[in-house]
Scaffold this motif. Sequence first.
Motif: not given
Lengths: 727, 156
Positions: A489, A518, A521, A587
């Motif tokens: 990320g 995630s 990120h 993403h």
Amino acid sequence: MKKDSKNSMSLNRREFLKSGSGIALFIGASGLFPVLVSCSENKKINEQLEKHRVSAWVKLSEDGELIIYNPASEMGQGSMTSLPLIFAEEMDADWSKVRVEFSPQESDMYGSPGWSPDTKMMFTVGSRTTNSYFSTMRKAGAQARFILLNSAAQHWNVPVAELTSSASVITHEKTGKEISYGELVPFLVLPDAIPDFSEEQLKQVKDFRLIGKTVPRTEIPAKVDGTAQFAIDVRLPNMVYGVLERGNLHGSKPSLLNEPEILELEGVIKIVPFDYAIGIIANNLELALKAKSLLKIDWSTSQATGFNSEEIYDDYEKIANRTEKGSIVSEKGDFSNSLKSASKIYTADFKNDYVYHAQLEPLNSVIQVSEDLQHAEVWVGSQQGFDTKLGVPGVLGIPPENVNVHLQFLGGGFGRRSMSDFVEECAVLAKEVAPKPVKLIWTREDDLRYGTYRPQSLQRITAAVDADGTIAGFSHVVVGDGGNLVASGVDNSHYAIKNQLAEWRETTHGIRLKHWRSVGHGPNKFAIESMIDEIAFDQKIDPVVLRRNLMKEAPKALATLEKVVEISNWNAPLPEGRAKGISFVEHGSLGTGVCEISVDRNTGKIKVHHFWIALDAGIIVQPDNVKAQMEGGIMMGISSVLSERISIVNGQIQQSNFNDYSLLRMEDIPDSIEISLLESTNHPEGVGETATPMVGGAIANAFLKLTGKHLRHMPFTPERVLEALRS
Amino acid sequence: MAAYKLEINNQTHDVNVEKGTSLLWVLREHLGLTGTKYGCGIAQCGACTIHIDGNPMKACVLSVDDFSDGQKITTIEGLSKDGDHPVQQAWIEKQAPQCGYCHSGQIMQAVALLEANPTPSRDEIKAFMNGNLCRCGTYLRIIEAIEMAGKTIAAK
């Protein structure tokens, strides 16, 4: 075991072929010959399976019922509907006649090539399921339709080009003849060759009848009446129970001090030592838990001994101060040169504490090992893995084909269930008492304390801004343990910043770590997006205007920005005490989010009132489900950003359960989350992890606008908010 | 071990378990009523919410000893015959669950709310449902489903 028809049971290959009547339509992978055999002829099917590496995606019955197989885990993200729906779209199947079941867990047959070319994996992670199976499912569906159309053409003796299909019915307009897929079953024949459909030969987006429409999720009825089966619900005859005491210091080794006493306890069958734990097998769960509570264990020190998570940030700052660089994650232009010509340099450190998955179904599995220890049946809720048999063959020293995995619904995954430690533990226990099945349950305390966390990290962002306000250089130093777990990320490719440098500087503390929804990120987008607003604030530019400039070479990203500005009414005045903040995330899919917050200046509590997202995810297979993913992603984001925190003192995890690890509850949710899905004809991109990382930056940026103060340490607990207000 | 007689979903069940065993383990592991879920064991998540004489309670912290005296225990399996309780129907209509693990408990809690008050305000819903965690973050859909089901119930 009882098979509930409402439950989507996974079947092993043999059961799979035996079950039901009708025709199994095996559609081969590229270049392979398809196989079409009656399901009653098991021998023939097995012979064919031996000859061809084929994928069986659909089973068609004479009554018109279709079973379509889902190769991915269902953890609430909707694969139980989306993947079969893609297949049904190209097959022109009547969706109302479709039943969905999990495919067998055989990666050579059902794996996706989405991870790297020429590999096949069953791995429900990284928001890649729809993205990686989209073409596979479409081609297979088109091939199934091809066989059906050719069979009808032969049956009626008409040219195949004159036939059309819709909702499981084939029509020959010239003669007015119609036949349903079910009625066609006795007349199915295999064509001499079956095309390997290219994208151009598949349906146009405008012709979709199922994809992009509102289709209810197939597994929801079973989730409202208690029949949806999770692994923890599996009960088998003669089943016994396993629990492990893993201590509260990662990496520590146990010495059991009262083995004879434990073995004498009622119901205790066996004590099974592990390197890092003491296992107990007992006749029932309550006796197993009681025995666990009575264990007296001497725990060794470990790498984590002496580690204090709060104090370590001083070290992280020192590491960030070093002149020598860490591992370069990405670099373009010459960042250090951009510093020299800058008229102003901004720098700030951002901190992120450990967070825990907290999937609501604690880890568990049920395994039965055969008496000769050569076969195993595994019931588990897993995000699968590089090894589709989840480590069990290794534990038992048997070939993978001797392990049969029955995939169950997952009571949440979020990255925790793509690691098979809990499955391997259960296999160890089951081997000890074979052929009795063992149900291994982690208590919530086990699940939290022996958790695998999103790593603690520090982000040092340095930005070089020219005299005309252009951000000319951007450096992002990540300090923390876990490589990509902390470094994902950092990418800023959607921002037109000429000189960029992102690097990772390693630390290590012996704390168990894992992908958490995630991954990097969350922390990294928080840091990046906060810095963008910090610059905008200082330069007295609207953060939207600044981002608009930054996104000038990224039209898709810019479109999400413009859309969210529109739906959030960004420029409209707000009531006293409210402010909006914005944040962008890539993403796979691209999204820009806006939140509206207020702050209680006495308690330090932040309240998120509204959230808006504009998302470009390419072709949207299930719009309502994508919205659900956005809603859930925002809720999980708010939860983690405002309150979730694992702290560690002298290696000991300080939290134990939901009383001290606080998740977002209903009283603290926003009033609304509004989502706009941008239209697109591009290949679908993942949506499960785009919303969560927006939240930290959006809230911090709204807070900056509201108070002029910075929140740079997640979670933004009331104490930290008060501290920021006092600063 | 001790013998207990439990009235669950209008059926009498006989079980032999250790004294003090939690009602949750009795329901799930001894009687196979697995719709009621284990989430925390300390009454913090609500996944194990059941009804005792119509009141929503957390089964994980209840001892079997205290509920074998004819109390009427209702679990998700006994809520309706065919999953057609207005709350269940609204749950499907709003596509409320994601992973679904907490939703048996959510539904049992919501049913208790609407039985007492079919037209709760948003604040009343949030206060009553605050003890039920959903990690997937389906809260907004749960609220909408409760409002929808409330209207159906009120109209009856």
